[in-house]
Structure formats: structure tokens, C-alpha cells
Design a protein around this motif. Structure first.
Motif, PDB file in Angstrom:
ATOM      1  N   LEU B  98       0.915  -1.158  -0.085  1.00 35.39           N
ATOM      2  CA  LEU B  98       0.068   0.146   0.152  1.00 35.39           C
ATOM      3  C   LEU B  98       0.930   1.169   0.058  1.00 35.39           C
ATOM      4  CD1 LEU B  98      -2.813  -1.014   2.498  1.00 35.39           C
ATOM      5  CD2 LEU B  98      -2.773  -0.973  -0.014  1.00 35.39           C
ATOM      6  N   ARG B  99       1.928   1.081   0.626  1.00 39.22           N
ATOM      7  CA  ARG B  99       2.869   2.119   0.547  1.00 39.22           C
ATOM      8  C   ARG B  99       3.401   2.648  -0.721  1.00 39.22           C
ATOM      9  NH1 ARG B  99       8.524   3.216   4.424  1.00 39.22           N
ATOM     10  NH2 ARG B  99       9.258   5.103   3.054  1.00 39.22           N
ATOM     11  N   HIS B 100       3.610   1.401  -1.591  1.00 39.55           N
ATOM     12  CA  HIS B 100       4.194   1.618  -3.033  1.00 39.55           C
ATOM     13  C   HIS B 100       3.134   2.450  -3.851  1.00 39.55           C
ATOM     14  CE1 HIS B 100       5.300   0.183  -6.914  1.00 39.55           C
ATOM     15  NE2 HIS B 100       3.933  -0.042  -7.100  1.00 39.55           N
ATOM     16  N   TYR B 101       1.882   2.072  -3.632  1.00 37.83           N
ATOM     17  CA  TYR B 101       0.531   2.875  -4.138  1.00 37.83           C
ATOM     18  C   TYR B 101       0.386   4.452  -3.780  1.00 37.83           C
ATOM     19  CZ  TYR B 101      -1.324  -0.706  -7.017  1.00 37.83           C
ATOM     20  OH  TYR B 101      -1.532  -1.603  -7.946  1.00 37.83           O
ATOM     21  N   LEU B 102       0.921   4.577  -2.525  1.00 35.35           N
ATOM     22  CA  LEU B 102       0.667   6.108  -2.168  1.00 35.35           C
ATOM     23  C   LEU B 102       1.999   6.812  -2.268  1.00 35.35           C
ATOM     24  CD1 LEU B 102      -1.250   5.046   1.418  1.00 35.35           C
ATOM     25  CD2 LEU B 102      -2.251   6.040  -0.752  1.00 35.35           C
ATOM     26  N   THR B 103       3.085   6.231  -2.806  1.00 39.46           N
ATOM     27  CA  THR B 103       4.099   7.082  -2.890  1.00 39.46           C
ATOM     28  C   THR B 103       4.287   7.468  -4.409  1.00 39.46           C
ATOM     29  OG1 THR B 103       5.263   5.980  -1.335  1.00 39.46           O
ATOM     30  CG2 THR B 103       6.659   7.032  -3.042  1.00 39.46           C
ATOM     31  N   VAL B 104       4.012   8.509  -4.854  1.00 40.15           N
ATOM     32  CA  VAL B 104       3.818   9.073  -6.039  1.00 40.15           C
ATOM     33  C   VAL B 104       4.545  10.171  -6.383  1.00 40.15           C
ATOM     34  CG1 VAL B 104       1.937   9.848  -7.863  1.00 40.15           C
ATOM     35  CG2 VAL B 104       1.319   8.483  -5.851  1.00 40.15           C
ATOM     36  N   ILE B 105       5.248  10.304  -7.723  1.00 40.64           N
ATOM     37  CA  ILE B 105       5.806  11.533  -8.288  1.00 40.64           C
ATOM     38  C   ILE B 105       4.936  12.225  -9.062  1.00 40.64           C
ATOM     39  CG2 ILE B 105       7.936  12.278  -9.397  1.00 40.64           C
ATOM     40  CD1 ILE B 105       9.207   9.844  -8.205  1.00 40.64           C
ATOM     41  N   ILE B 106       4.508  13.374  -9.163  1.00 38.52           N
ATOM     42  CA  ILE B 106       3.687  14.246 -10.237  1.00 38.52           C
ATOM     43  C   ILE B 106       4.484  15.361 -10.425  1.00 38.52           C
ATOM     44  CG2 ILE B 106       1.643  15.452  -9.991  1.00 38.52           C
ATOM     45  CD1 ILE B 106       0.759  14.037  -7.211  1.00 38.52           C
ATOM     46  N   THR B 108       3.733  18.685 -12.547  1.00 40.59           N
ATOM     47  CA  THR B 108       2.740  19.373 -13.132  1.00 40.59           C
ATOM     48  C   THR B 108       3.380  20.453 -13.999  1.00 40.59           C
ATOM     49  OG1 THR B 108       2.776  21.293 -11.223  1.00 40.59           O
ATOM     50  CG2 THR B 108       1.598  19.255 -10.801  1.00 40.59           C
ATOM     51  N   ASP B 109       2.751  21.481 -14.450  1.00 43.74           N
ATOM     52  CA  ASP B 109       3.172  22.521 -15.260  1.00 43.74           C
ATOM     53  C   ASP B 109       3.833  23.688 -14.322  1.00 43.74           C
ATOM     54  OD1 ASP B 109       0.035  24.258 -16.160  1.00 43.74           O
ATOM     55  OD2 ASP B 109       0.847  23.570 -14.146  1.00 43.74           O
ATOM     56  N   ILE B 110       3.891  23.312 -13.470  1.00 42.72           N
ATOM     57  CA  ILE B 110       4.356  24.515 -12.140  1.00 42.72           C
ATOM     58  C   ILE B 110       5.599  23.877 -11.343  1.00 42.72           C
ATOM     59  CG2 ILE B 110       4.109  25.955  -9.964  1.00 42.72           C
ATOM     60  CD1 ILE B 110       1.439  26.396 -11.222  1.00 42.72           C
ATOM     61  N   ARG B 111       5.526  22.442 -10.974  1.00 44.51           N
ATOM     62  CA  ARG B 111       6.512  22.060 -10.126  1.00 44.51           C
ATOM     63  C   ARG B 111       6.499  20.505 -10.030  1.00 44.51           C
ATOM     64  NH1 ARG B 111       2.966  22.168  -4.463  1.00 44.51           N
ATOM     65  NH2 ARG B 111       0.998  21.953  -5.471  1.00 44.51           N
ATOM     66  N   ILE B 112       7.517  19.749  -9.436  1.00 44.26           N
ATOM     67  CA  ILE B 112       7.439  18.557  -9.185  1.00 44.26           C
ATOM     68  C   ILE B 112       7.242  18.049  -7.847  1.00 44.26           C
ATOM     69  CG2 ILE B 112       9.045  16.488  -9.621  1.00 44.26           C
ATOM     70  CD1 ILE B 112      10.713  17.974 -11.759  1.00 44.26           C
ATOM     71  N   LEU B 113       6.487  17.264  -7.695  1.00 45.85           N
ATOM     72  CA  LEU B 113       5.812  17.073  -6.325  1.00 45.85           C
ATOM     73  C   LEU B 113       6.330  15.423  -6.068  1.00 45.85           C
ATOM     74  CD1 LEU B 113       4.299  18.703  -4.349  1.00 45.85           C
ATOM     75  CD2 LEU B 113       2.032  17.562  -4.857  1.00 45.85           C
ATOM     76  N   THR B 114       6.879  15.392  -4.989  1.00 43.33           N
ATOM     77  CA  THR B 114       7.361  13.929  -4.637  1.00 43.33           C
ATOM     78  C   THR B 114       6.584  13.527  -3.290  1.00 43.33           C
ATOM     79  OG1 THR B 114       9.394  14.254  -5.488  1.00 43.33           O
ATOM     80  CG2 THR B 114       9.188  12.039  -4.134  1.00 43.33           C
ATOM     81  N   ILE B 115       5.602  12.676  -3.275  1.00 45.57           N
ATOM     82  CA  ILE B 115       4.861  12.294  -2.321  1.00 45.57           C
ATOM     83  C   ILE B 115       5.063  10.833  -1.741  1.00 45.57           C
ATOM     84  CG2 ILE B 115       2.475  11.902  -1.219  1.00 45.57           C
ATOM     85  CD1 ILE B 115       1.442  13.712  -3.513  1.00 45.57           C
ATOM     86  N   THR B 116       5.659  10.994  -0.430  1.00 42.22           N
ATOM     87  CA  THR B 116       5.886   9.598   0.159  1.00 42.22           C
ATOM     88  C   THR B 116       5.268   9.267   1.056  1.00 42.22           C
ATOM     89  OG1 THR B 116       8.404  10.200  -0.456  1.00 42.22           O
ATOM     90  CG2 THR B 116       7.733   8.183   0.881  1.00 42.22           C
ATOM     91  N   ARG B 117       4.057   8.369   1.232  1.00 45.51           N
ATOM     92  CA  ARG B 117       3.198   8.086   2.247  1.00 45.51           C
ATOM     93  C   ARG B 117       3.199   6.787   2.465  1.00 45.51           C
ATOM     94  NH1 ARG B 117      -0.046   9.564   5.431  1.00 45.51           N
ATOM     95  NH2 ARG B 117      -1.739  10.846   5.282  1.00 45.51           N
ATOM     96  N   SER B 118       2.907   6.318   3.727  1.00 48.42           N
ATOM     97  CA  SER B 118       2.443   4.867   4.024  1.00 48.42           C
ATOM     98  C   SER B 118       0.876   5.305   4.786  1.00 48.42           C
ATOM     99  CB  SER B 118       3.269   4.595   4.901  1.00 48.42           C
ATOM    100  OG  SER B 118       3.370   4.913   5.987  1.00 48.42           O
ATOM    101  N   VAL B 119       0.506   4.108   5.149  1.00 48.12           N
ATOM    102  CA  VAL B 119      -0.769   4.260   5.803  1.00 48.12           C
ATOM    103  C   VAL B 119      -0.684   4.885   7.000  1.00 48.12           C
ATOM    104  CG1 VAL B 119      -3.036   3.002   6.316  1.00 48.12           C
ATOM    105  CG2 VAL B 119      -1.835   2.467   4.334  1.00 48.12           C
ATOM    106  N   GLU B 124       5.601  12.579   3.841  1.00 47.35           N
ATOM    107  CA  GLU B 124       6.467  13.297   3.387  1.00 47.35           C
ATOM    108  C   GLU B 124       6.054  13.791   2.057  1.00 47.35           C
ATOM    109  OE1 GLU B 124      10.114  10.749   5.468  1.00 47.35           O
ATOM    110  OE2 GLU B 124      10.403  11.210   2.977  1.00 47.35           O
ATOM    111  N   LYS B 125       6.408  15.229   1.834  1.00 48.04           N
ATOM    112  CA  LYS B 125       5.785  15.737   0.609  1.00 48.04           C
ATOM    113  C   LYS B 125       7.099  16.682   0.246  1.00 48.04           C
ATOM    114  CE  LYS B 125       1.191  16.647  -0.474  1.00 48.04           C
ATOM    115  NZ  LYS B 125       0.064  17.663  -0.133  1.00 48.04           N
ATOM    116  N   GLU B 126       7.613  16.645  -0.859  1.00 47.80           N
ATOM    117  CA  GLU B 126       8.461  17.409  -1.447  1.00 47.80           C
ATOM    118  C   GLU B 126       8.256  18.023  -2.832  1.00 47.80           C
ATOM    119  OE1 GLU B 126      12.201  15.338  -1.750  1.00 47.80           O
ATOM    120  OE2 GLU B 126      13.492  16.963  -1.657  1.00 47.80           O
TER     121      GLU B 126
END
Lengths: 76, 198
Positions: B98-106, B108-119, B124-126
Motif C-alpha cells: 500500500l505504501r508503494h501505491y501511495l508513494t507518487v511522483i507528480i 505539473t506545469d509548475i512544479r515536481i511533487l514527490t509524495i512519500t506516504r504510508s498508511v 512526506e511531501k517534497e
């Protein structure tokens, strides 16, 4: 098959109950987290193609229940 | 009149892009792409889980033979200890998935967002603004990485020369080109906007 309330059986019952409660809490929390991440919920795997979060939750439920039943059978 | 105002407000909410795809998304921010880590990062977990399931199956098949080896008291104690450890392990395995699913790199047209999340434990959000990016490097070395098309992206920031490394990114070539293109377009847009404002 007779069920005798031995300490082992009671311990296993308690462990399985905790396990199921933890699973329910996890899935509830996961639903809330995914609500704020409305991107595609499936992810590509090498062997099985696209697998969604829902599939993994079903696998989770199946594993917990199967293991709980196995533990109960062993104690009996 | 009040009803018309309410309808206008509802229309504005529907048209608004805020929080449409992820929490914290700005009004004028559009998602270009997102990805999770490549599925090979779960290979080790699945391998250990497979071995565990095989061992449990072997134990169940040969239970009577194993039960004859130990005394009843010792067998019960062993079952309790092993049962508790396996219950913990099964929960841990699925929490990792589930942590694999919640960890996403997004991107966008403004920034790069790295969301590291577990349940339960990690949140963490960068966020990296596209204008602060100086260089983007792609590393794809080894047989597995080239065969299954995944690699590492290293982003160097211009202001403090710090590096952000994103590992196990699927199709890193595509993401590298997307970041460069998005950065160029964003910088052009920022340059045009002061001219429009006069």
C-alpha cells in the motif's frame, strides 16, 4: 469437531480479532487517503499487467482470513 | 438573485482546478504526468512472501509428522510464537504494498511533487519549482534497468546546488524530456506575463 476453550485457542482468537480489526482500520484509512489522490489507482506490473489497489486489498483480506482459519484449525 | 449567485458559486467550484487530482493542487496548476516506483522495487517483498507461503503450505501438509517431533506443550508454544510472527509479517507485507501505491511522483506545469506516504507511519511531501531546476540527469545502468526500462533521475537545483534523487522511475527518458519541456514552457510563460502586465 469439539471446540475447547484452551488458553492457546483464546490467544489465537484474540490475535485473529486484532488482525481483522487492524485490517478494517487500514482499509478505512486507505480510502480516506486515496480520496485526496484521485489519480489512476492501478499500477503496471511486469507479470500481471495493470493491478489496482482494490485487487491488493482483496488479496490482503484473503490472506488475513485464510491465515486466521489455519491458525484456528491448528489449535483445534 | 440569491439562487443565481449560488448557481454561479457552484459553477466556479466545478470549473476550479483546485485539489482536483491531489491535495494542494493550485487553481491554475495542471498535472502533466505522474508515476509510481517501478514494480521491480516490490520484487524482493514478493519473493520473501512467496517463500513464506510455500513454507506455511509445507508445514500444513506435514503437520502430523512435525507434531510427533515436539512435545504438546512445546508445540503449542512454538505455534503461538510463529503464528504471531507470521501475522505481523502478513500485515507488514501488505502495508509495504500500500505504501508503494501511495508513494507518487507528480509532474505539473509548475512544479515536481514527490509524495512519500504510508498508511500509518510516513507522510512526506517534497515540492520543487520548475524554475529552480538547473539540470536533470538520467541514470539507467545494469541489465534489469535497461531490460525493464526503469532508472534514476537526479535533479540538480540551481540555487543551492542540492540534488534530488528519484530512484526506480519507470520510463525515465520520457520523464526527463517532460521535465525539460515543462521547465522551458513555464519559464517562457513567466517571462511573457510581466510583459502582458505592462
Amino acid at each position: 469437531m469439539t471446540i475447547t476453550l484452551t488458553p492457546t485457542f483464546l490467544y489465537v482468537t484474540g490475535l485473529n480479532a486484532l488482525s481483522i480489526i487492524f485490517f478494517i482500520i487500514t482499509v478505512t484509512k486507505l480510502r480516506r487517503l486515496l480520496k485526496f489522490l484521485t489519480l489512476e489507482e492501478s499500477s503496471y506490473t511486469l507479470l500481471f499487467g495493470y493491478i489496482g489497489v482494490r485487487t491488493y486489498v482483496y488479496m490482503y483480506a484473503f490472506s488475513i482470513l485464510t491465515f486466521a482459519v489455519l491458525l484456528w484449525l491448528i489449535t483445534l | 438573485m440569491e439562487k443565481a449567485e449560488q448557481i454561479d458559486q457552484i459553477d466556479q467550484i466545478i470549473e476550479s482546478n483546485k485539489d482536483r487530482h491531489f491535495r494542494g493542487q493550485a487553481h491554475e496548476e495542471h498535472v502533466l504526468a505522474f508515476c509510481r516506483k517501478h514494480s521491480t522495487s516490490l520484487f524482493y517483498e514478493f519473493f520473501i512472501f512467496g517463500i513464506t507461503v510455500a513454507l506455511i503450505t509445507l508445514f500444513m501438509v506435514n503437520f502430523r509428522a512435525i507434531a510427533d517431533i515436539f512435545t504438546p506443550g512445546l508445540l503449542h508454544l512454538l505455534m503461538l510464537v510463529v503464528g504471531t510472527m507470521l501475522t505481523y509479517y502478513i500485515h507488514r507485507f501488505f502495508l509495504v504494498l500500500l505504501r508503494h501505491y501511495l508513494t507518487v511522483i507528480i509532474i505539473t506545469d509548475i512544479r515536481i511533487l514527490t509524495i512519500t506516504r504510508s498508511v500509518y507511519f510516513v507522510n512526506e511531501k517534497e515540492s520543487v519549482d520548475l524554475t529552480t531546476i538547473r539540470d536533470v540527469h538520467k541514470y539507467q545502468s545494469g541489465l534489469l534497468e535497461n531490460m525493464f526500462n526503469y532508472g534514476n533521475l537526479k535533479i540538480t537545483l540551481g540555487t543551492s546546488a542540492t540534488c534530488i534523487e528519484m530512484s526506480s522511475i519507470p520510463n525515465p527518458e520520457f520523464h526527463l524530456r517532460l521535465i525539460n519541456k515543462a521547465k522551458q514552457q513555464y519559464m517562457e510563460m513567466k517571462q511573457e506575463k510581466p510583459l502582458e502586465d505592462g
